[in-house]
Design an enzyme around this catalytic site. Sequence first.
Site, PDB file in Angstrom:
ATOM      1  CB  ILE A 230       5.502  11.496   6.512  1.00 14.52           C
ATOM      2  CG1 ILE A 230       5.591  11.347   8.031  1.00 14.52           C
ATOM      3  CG2 ILE A 230       5.961  10.200   5.830  1.00 14.52           C
ATOM      4  CD1 ILE A 230       4.701  10.249   8.602  1.00 14.52           C
ATOM      5  N   PRO A 231       6.992  13.749   3.902  1.00 11.52           N
ATOM      6  CG  PRO A 231       8.727  15.214   3.351  1.00 11.52           C
ATOM      7  CD  PRO A 231       8.148  14.425   4.459  1.00 11.52           C
ATOM      8  CG  HIS A 232       4.070  10.380   1.033  1.00  7.32           C
ATOM      9  ND1 HIS A 232       3.710  11.157   2.120  1.00  7.32           N
ATOM     10  CD2 HIS A 232       2.912  10.076   0.413  1.00  7.32           C
ATOM     11  CE1 HIS A 232       2.385  11.304   2.138  1.00  7.32           C
ATOM     12  NE2 HIS A 232       1.882  10.662   1.106  1.00  7.32           N
ATOM     13  N   GLY A 233       6.354  10.409  -2.232  1.00  9.48           N
ATOM     14  CA  GLY A 233       6.020  10.439  -3.641  1.00  9.48           C
ATOM     15  C   GLY A 233       6.110   9.063  -4.256  1.00  9.48           C
TER      16      GLY A 233
END
Length: 150
Positions: A65-68
């Site tokens: 779950i890559p998030h920014g």
Amino acid sequence: MKLSEILTLDCTLCAIKTTSKKRILEEICQLAANKVTELDQDELLDSLLDREKMGSTGIGNGIAIPHGRLPNSSKAVAVLVTTENAIDFDAIDNRSVDVFISLFVPEDSCQEHLNTLQSIAKLFSDKKVIKNVRKCTSNQELFDVIQQAS
């Protein structure tokens, strides 16, 4: 916020061919850039890479779950990508990853960000959902599985 509320068909890619962590993050940012007018693809990528430097967003079982965070933005954007072959993503269980649910949220929406991440993690902890996601063969089918599961 649920994934089904922020995921759109044009930010859903099924069974793409890619071979590296950096490349999958670039693919994700390319899709998100169409929705986030305040930032370009490179700025989105920087936001994901900054988060990855703190520790991998690979949560295990072939899922990441890559998030920014998005400065100067008012809406959340989700991107869902599955890969044809799992890739090394430095996940916590050391397994390769083939399901990527990426989230970009406004910088000042901390609680919403955490709630949405929790909702996504819960959704993808359901073995039936993840099995159905991995069986998909088209973008539409993948999108529909998420809409029905949420």
